[in-house]
Motif scaffolding. Sequence first.
Motif, PDB file in Angstrom:
ATOM      1  N   CYS A  40       0.758  -1.104   0.021  1.00  0.00           N
ATOM      2  CA  CYS A  40      -0.025  -0.189   0.054  1.00  0.00           C
ATOM      3  C   CYS A  40       0.873   1.199   0.100  1.00  0.00           C
ATOM      4  O   CYS A  40       1.068   2.001   0.934  1.00  0.00           O
ATOM      5  CB  CYS A  40      -0.976  -0.162   1.223  1.00  0.00           C
ATOM      6  SG  CYS A  40      -2.108   0.989   1.125  1.00  0.00           S
ATOM      7  N   GLY A  41       1.672   1.448  -1.292  1.00  0.00           N
ATOM      8  CA  GLY A  41       2.470   2.350  -1.122  1.00  0.00           C
ATOM      9  C   GLY A  41       2.258   3.925  -1.691  1.00  0.00           C
ATOM     10  O   GLY A  41       1.249   3.940  -2.247  1.00  0.00           O
ATOM     11  N   MET A  42       3.167   4.788  -1.397  1.00  0.00           N
ATOM     12  CA  MET A  42       3.018   6.051  -1.662  1.00  0.00           C
ATOM     13  C   MET A  42       3.457   6.471  -3.059  1.00  0.00           C
ATOM     14  O   MET A  42       4.329   5.639  -3.699  1.00  0.00           O
ATOM     15  CB  MET A  42       3.678   7.046  -0.755  1.00  0.00           C
ATOM     16  CG  MET A  42       3.230   8.260  -0.829  1.00  0.00           C
ATOM     17  SD  MET A  42       4.470   9.356   0.324  1.00  0.00           S
ATOM     18  CE  MET A  42       3.535   9.156   2.086  1.00  0.00           C
ATOM     19  N   PHE A  43       2.616   7.115  -3.716  1.00  0.00           N
ATOM     20  CA  PHE A  43       3.113   7.720  -5.329  1.00  0.00           C
ATOM     21  C   PHE A  43       4.290   8.750  -4.715  1.00  0.00           C
ATOM     22  O   PHE A  43       3.971   9.521  -3.906  1.00  0.00           O
ATOM     23  CB  PHE A  43       2.179   8.279  -5.902  1.00  0.00           C
ATOM     24  CG  PHE A  43       1.066   7.134  -6.389  1.00  0.00           C
ATOM     25  CD1 PHE A  43       1.406   6.423  -7.541  1.00  0.00           C
ATOM     26  CD2 PHE A  43       0.132   6.685  -5.754  1.00  0.00           C
ATOM     27  CE1 PHE A  43       0.459   5.362  -8.030  1.00  0.00           C
ATOM     28  CE2 PHE A  43      -0.838   5.868  -6.051  1.00  0.00           C
ATOM     29  CZ  PHE A  43      -0.715   5.133  -7.342  1.00  0.00           C
ATOM     30  N   GLN A  44       5.360   9.033  -5.681  1.00  0.00           N
ATOM     31  CA  GLN A  44       6.434   9.900  -5.195  1.00  0.00           C
ATOM     32  C   GLN A  44       6.784  10.491  -6.383  1.00  0.00           C
ATOM     33  O   GLN A  44       6.861   9.947  -7.556  1.00  0.00           O
ATOM     34  CB  GLN A  44       7.508   9.104  -4.437  1.00  0.00           C
ATOM     35  CG  GLN A  44       7.319   8.609  -3.155  1.00  0.00           C
ATOM     36  CD  GLN A  44       8.456   7.687  -2.720  1.00  0.00           C
ATOM     37  OE1 GLN A  44       8.946   6.847  -3.397  1.00  0.00           O
ATOM     38  NE2 GLN A  44       9.006   7.947  -1.432  1.00  0.00           N
ATOM     39  N   GLY A  45       7.061  11.704  -6.195  1.00  0.00           N
ATOM     40  CA  GLY A  45       7.795  12.588  -7.361  1.00  0.00           C
ATOM     41  C   GLY A  45       6.913  13.534  -8.016  1.00  0.00           C
ATOM     42  O   GLY A  45       6.170  13.401  -8.991  1.00  0.00           O
ATOM     43  N   GLY A  46       6.764  14.687  -7.448  1.00  0.00           N
ATOM     44  CA  GLY A  46       5.897  15.853  -8.038  1.00  0.00           C
ATOM     45  C   GLY A  46       4.618  15.818  -7.623  1.00  0.00           C
ATOM     46  O   GLY A  46       3.870  15.107  -6.962  1.00  0.00           O
ATOM     47  N   ARG A  47       3.939  16.796  -8.253  1.00  0.00           N
ATOM     48  CA  ARG A  47       2.366  17.306  -8.120  1.00  0.00           C
ATOM     49  C   ARG A  47       1.543  16.277  -8.354  1.00  0.00           C
ATOM     50  O   ARG A  47       0.434  15.891  -7.646  1.00  0.00           O
ATOM     51  CB  ARG A  47       2.133  18.422  -8.752  1.00  0.00           C
ATOM     52  CG  ARG A  47       1.464  19.592  -8.184  1.00  0.00           C
ATOM     53  CD  ARG A  47       1.360  20.554  -8.745  1.00  0.00           C
ATOM     54  NE  ARG A  47       2.068  21.739  -8.254  1.00  0.00           N
ATOM     55  CZ  ARG A  47       1.862  23.149  -8.497  1.00  0.00           C
ATOM     56  NH1 ARG A  47       1.250  23.385  -9.478  1.00  0.00           N
ATOM     57  NH2 ARG A  47       2.600  24.026  -7.992  1.00  0.00           N
ATOM     58  N   GLU A  48       1.818  15.370  -9.852  1.00  0.00           N
ATOM     59  CA  GLU A  48       0.905  14.261 -10.018  1.00  0.00           C
ATOM     60  C   GLU A  48       0.699  13.192  -8.915  1.00  0.00           C
ATOM     61  O   GLU A  48      -0.110  12.663  -8.830  1.00  0.00           O
ATOM     62  CB  GLU A  48       1.378  13.787 -11.484  1.00  0.00           C
ATOM     63  CG  GLU A  48       0.769  12.697 -12.057  1.00  0.00           C
ATOM     64  CD  GLU A  48      -0.718  13.048 -12.300  1.00  0.00           C
ATOM     65  OE1 GLU A  48      -1.092  14.145 -12.353  1.00  0.00           O
ATOM     66  OE2 GLU A  48      -1.539  12.078 -12.598  1.00  0.00           O
ATOM     67  N   ALA A  49       1.966  12.751  -8.612  1.00  0.00           N
ATOM     68  CA  ALA A  49       2.105  12.006  -7.384  1.00  0.00           C
ATOM     69  C   ALA A  49       1.120  12.513  -6.109  1.00  0.00           C
ATOM     70  O   ALA A  49       0.448  11.412  -5.585  1.00  0.00           O
ATOM     71  CB  ALA A  49       3.665  11.664  -7.017  1.00  0.00           C
ATOM     72  N   ASP A  50       1.524  13.726  -5.770  1.00  0.00           N
ATOM     73  CA  ASP A  50       0.711  14.175  -4.669  1.00  0.00           C
ATOM     74  C   ASP A  50      -0.802  14.003  -4.876  1.00  0.00           C
ATOM     75  O   ASP A  50      -1.683  13.660  -4.017  1.00  0.00           O
ATOM     76  CB  ASP A  50       1.056  15.495  -4.532  1.00  0.00           C
ATOM     77  CG  ASP A  50       0.786  16.244  -3.136  1.00  0.00           C
ATOM     78  OD1 ASP A  50       0.736  15.583  -2.107  1.00  0.00           O
ATOM     79  OD2 ASP A  50       0.021  17.398  -3.264  1.00  0.00           O
ATOM     80  N   ARG A  51      -1.151  14.315  -6.081  1.00  0.00           N
ATOM     81  CA  ARG A  51      -2.861  14.138  -6.443  1.00  0.00           C
ATOM     82  C   ARG A  51      -3.294  12.734  -6.232  1.00  0.00           C
ATOM     83  O   ARG A  51      -4.273  12.544  -5.804  1.00  0.00           O
ATOM     84  CB  ARG A  51      -2.939  14.637  -8.033  1.00  0.00           C
ATOM     85  CG  ARG A  51      -4.299  14.792  -8.220  1.00  0.00           C
ATOM     86  CD  ARG A  51      -4.648  14.884  -9.745  1.00  0.00           C
ATOM     87  NE  ARG A  51      -4.069  14.191 -10.694  1.00  0.00           N
ATOM     88  CZ  ARG A  51      -4.785  12.946 -10.765  1.00  0.00           C
ATOM     89  NH1 ARG A  51      -5.481  12.503 -10.074  1.00  0.00           N
ATOM     90  NH2 ARG A  51      -4.131  12.001 -11.674  1.00  0.00           N
TER      91      ARG A  51
END
Length: 470
Positions: free
Chosen positions: A32-43
Amino acid sequence: MPATLTFYGAAGEVTGSCYLIDTGEVRFLIDCGMFQGGREADRKNRETFDFDPRDIGFVLLSHAHIDHSGLVPRLAAQGFRGPIYATRATVDLCEVMLPDSAYIQEREAQQADLDRRRARGKLRYEHAPLYTVVQAQASLKLMRGIDYDTEFEPHPGLRCRFLDAGHILGSAIVEVVLPGRSGERIVFSGDLGQPGHPIVRDATRIREADTLLIESTYGNRCHKSMEDTVNELAHALRHTLTGKRGNVIIPAFAVGRTQDLLFLLARLWQQQRVPPLDVIVDSPMATAATAVTMRHASLFDQETKTVLAWLRDDDPGFRVRFVQEVEESMALNARRGGAVIISASGMCDAGRIKHHLKYNLGRPECSIVIAGFQAAGSLGRRLVDRVPSVRIFGEQIAVRAEIFTIGGLSAHADQRALLDWLGELRRPPRQTVLVHGEPLAAETLRQAVISTLGWKPLVAARGQSIALGR
Ligand SMILES: [Zn+2]
């Protein structure tokens, strides 16, 4: 209804690892991992889950890296109450990493709030942390440590095992055998390490799988050999410490890379290939991760055990100083030479490493050793690209120190190693799916699998489901 597997992350990209298996009787997640790298990941991290966390029976965690574990606290905060199974070392590393991840988010949220108020409502973006330190700690209570190679049943008749993945401490290949007549065997490679990687044992060779998920981070790359890498490191140390009499600064990820480097430094010392070293680890997170690593010495590979036994029995004087207090860290700014300082963050964008760069980059007698991946746009990448000067804490600093880039320490298997690992299966899986890779890397690996093994793998797409069982 046949069982299904749905890809919710690390499909067409390398972060956000999350796969849901629905057997008809129980639904569970692998990672259940986090998306990483920039705004798109944050979204993507802020989107609601594509499933109801309350419907998930349990989670199997392949390893502690945030792109595999980082949304666990959010899952728990949104109603998940089941157990989270992982190797014991992964549970221990998560106890360090998840609260730290929450702390960073809380701080960023405070900063964003401040920026917003200064801009008097002109900035519009969400600024709440993904989860708080309290929520991260609550999710840790759900974790259950499991030994490698030990079968367990998170649901009646559903058998699981964690096997060595050779990537970082505690990292696992996840094997799941579904209940019932089909007995479908699902194997998820997790992040696979390059054979011969320091400290961890090499990945277990899998013989059987019906459905196989394999990572493809470096599906289009071949790494420099470990021997060349170590030679380069030895040269940088001798040249700087004995030749120029400056400091060696090494930016390194706190978990994994720092411990790899400590092991390599000890072994170079043992082989008398470097002068006596004054090694300083200046990162509280790396200190905590190193302590967890030493608690799991039984998991080390033979080479690491041999070096540790030599350090213990012969006491050759190899010392590592772990710096905690800010004052002690600041005192290092006055060091003119002879120190090997390992500090985080690994890409030089945050943390104490920025201070060490500020005080050493301008001095030609010092060297910066880049030993890890540097993303485009990071301060570390600009150093690799040999820019003449960089801005640190608002000050323009000329880059006069030498920059050494040593490849080959990657914690991910390269194309050759991935193909070798696949080649150990006794017969082709019924379906092979490439996950955890940028589109070019995954497609290149797909072509290589077709031409060398004759299999027809699929590249996973986010949101796609596949059927399990015949
Ligand atoms: Zn990883």
